[in-house]
Design an enzyme around this catalytic site. Structure first.
Site, short mmCIF file in Angstrom:
data_model
loop_
_atom_site.label_atom_id
_atom_site.label_comp_id
_atom_site.label_asym_id
_atom_site.label_seq_id
_atom_site.Cartn_x
_atom_site.Cartn_y
_atom_site.Cartn_z
N ILE A 102 27.78 -23.34 -0.80
CA ILE A 102 27.58 -22.24 -1.73
C ILE A 102 28.66 -21.17 -1.52
O ILE A 102 29.00 -20.82 -0.39
CB ILE A 102 26.19 -21.60 -1.54
CG1 ILE A 102 25.10 -22.63 -1.84
CG2 ILE A 102 26.01 -20.38 -2.42
CD1 ILE A 102 23.70 -22.14 -1.48
N GLY A 159 25.25 -27.03 -0.27
CA GLY A 159 25.09 -27.52 -1.64
C GLY A 159 25.84 -28.80 -1.92
O GLY A 159 25.46 -29.59 -2.80
N ASP A 162 23.54 -31.60 -1.22
CA ASP A 162 22.68 -31.77 -2.39
C ASP A 162 23.38 -32.63 -3.44
O ASP A 162 22.79 -33.54 -4.03
CB ASP A 162 22.34 -30.41 -3.02
CG ASP A 162 21.47 -29.54 -2.15
OD1 ASP A 162 20.31 -29.90 -1.93
OD2 ASP A 162 21.95 -28.49 -1.69
N GLU A 182 21.46 -24.78 4.96
CA GLU A 182 20.67 -23.71 4.36
C GLU A 182 19.86 -22.88 5.35
O GLU A 182 19.74 -21.66 5.20
CB GLU A 182 19.75 -24.29 3.27
CG GLU A 182 20.44 -24.58 1.95
CD GLU A 182 21.22 -25.88 1.94
OE1 GLU A 182 21.77 -26.24 0.89
OE2 GLU A 182 21.26 -26.57 2.99
N ASP A 190 17.05 -26.07 -1.84
CA ASP A 190 16.14 -26.12 -2.99
C ASP A 190 16.69 -26.85 -4.21
O ASP A 190 16.13 -26.76 -5.29
CB ASP A 190 15.72 -24.70 -3.39
CG ASP A 190 16.89 -23.78 -3.71
OD1 ASP A 190 18.05 -24.26 -3.75
OD2 ASP A 190 16.66 -22.57 -3.91
#
Length: 311
Positions: A102, A159, A162, A182, A190
């Site tokens: 991120i 991220g 992810d 995270e 999330d």
């Protein structure tokens, strides 16, 4: 069995001639291919016929994922899913590492948007909308009907994990490492890692260890646990190897490949019988496709591989 059924229902020579005529008509009369959008944070190339190479392209920011990149990833894979020229996708990154996760500097804009509201319900609505948009963006890789090959070099953080867990195939270079980051910034992942990582590695224990501790997982461990299926010596051989596999996939029937991905994604969340029912109902139609006839005949006669029409 299918060969004999086809021969009983229509003369083989007529069937092959009809298929050839249909293909020629489609190739000569097809409309111009759809054009992809222009992207600021992604670079798109076509290194082989029907193979699209998508690069994260913020190397000066270590490919950190800002809001623009989040949104463009979803848009890109949604468009490629429908693009008739695309049959397989390689996802890699420009610069010295895959992705730093991120973009924390960009998060200030979200904080400002939340700060416009005093009431917790209004703030929650802003966050819910943003998180859902990011979730949908990551899920676009899984929902894309074309196979996606992730090619990861150096750091793959937060991220980015992810992102690659939503890919169909994962390769990496020897210098790659992975980190579910995270918890180190005070949040629970999330947008997909907590849901997909345990399935990708087949070990709930290891997935929880990685998520709870935020420790780094090196390429060798990622290979041992099945998170990646191949490890290459360096970035160049990694990307070239991924493109070659994508080209091999792209040479197959798009009806068959896309149907295979569709059923494998569906079956992951359903019972075995539901998965069997799903593919049976699909193949009731798809076994009547010209792709099936051409592929069967090529195998039976040991002739040249067929050239499949766009889909």
């Amino acid at each position: 069995m299918y060969h004999s059924v086809i021969c009983k229902t229509q003369p083989l020579g007529e069937a092959l001639l009809r298929c050839a005529q249909q293909q020629l008509l489609k190739r000569n009369c097809s409309a111009a291919s759809s054009v992809l959008s222009n992207f600021e944070t992604l670079a798109i190339k076509v290194p082989k016929p029907f193979v699209y190479h998508v690069e994260l392209n913020r190397p000066e920011k270590l490919n950190a994922m800002n809001n623009k990149m989040w949104m463009e990833i979803g848009k890109c894979f949604d468009e490629l899913s429908q693009h008739p020229e695309c049959r397989a996708i390689v996802l890699s990154a420009a610069g010295k590492l895959f992705c730093a996760g991120i973009d924390l500097n960009d998060m200030s804009s979200m904080g400002a948007e939340i700060g416009e509201h005093d009431d917790v319900a209004r703030r929650c609505k802003v966050l819910d909308k943003k998180i859902k948009a990011y979730q949908d963006s990551i899920s676009s890789l899984e929902k894309c009907c074309k196979p996606v090959i992730g090619a990861i070099h150096s750091a793959c953080v937060g991220g980015a994990v992810d992102l690659i867990t939503a890919a169909d195939i994962r390769y990496c270079s020897k210098d790659a490492w992975f980190q579910v980051k995270e918890v180190d910034i005070g949040m629970a992942a999330d947008v997909g890692t907590l849901q997909r990582l345990p399935r990708a590695i087949g070990s709930s224990s290891l997935a929880r260890e990685l998520a709870f501790t935020a420790r780094k997982m090196q390429a060798s461990e990622a290979k041992d646990c099945g998170f990646v299926s191949r490890v290459f010596d360096d970035k160049e051989s990694l990307v070239n190897g991924a493109i070659e596999i994508a080209a091999d996939i792209a040479s197959k029937s798009p009806v068959a490949v896309q149907g295979t991905k569709l059923n494998m994604v569906y079956s992951a969340d359903h019972t075995i019988q539901e998965g069997l029912d799903h593919i049976r109902f699909r193949n009731m139609t798809m076994l009547q496709s010209e792709d099936f006839l051409e592929a069967v005949m090529a195998q039976a006669t040991k002739g040249d591989p067929p050239k499949f029409s766009k889909l």
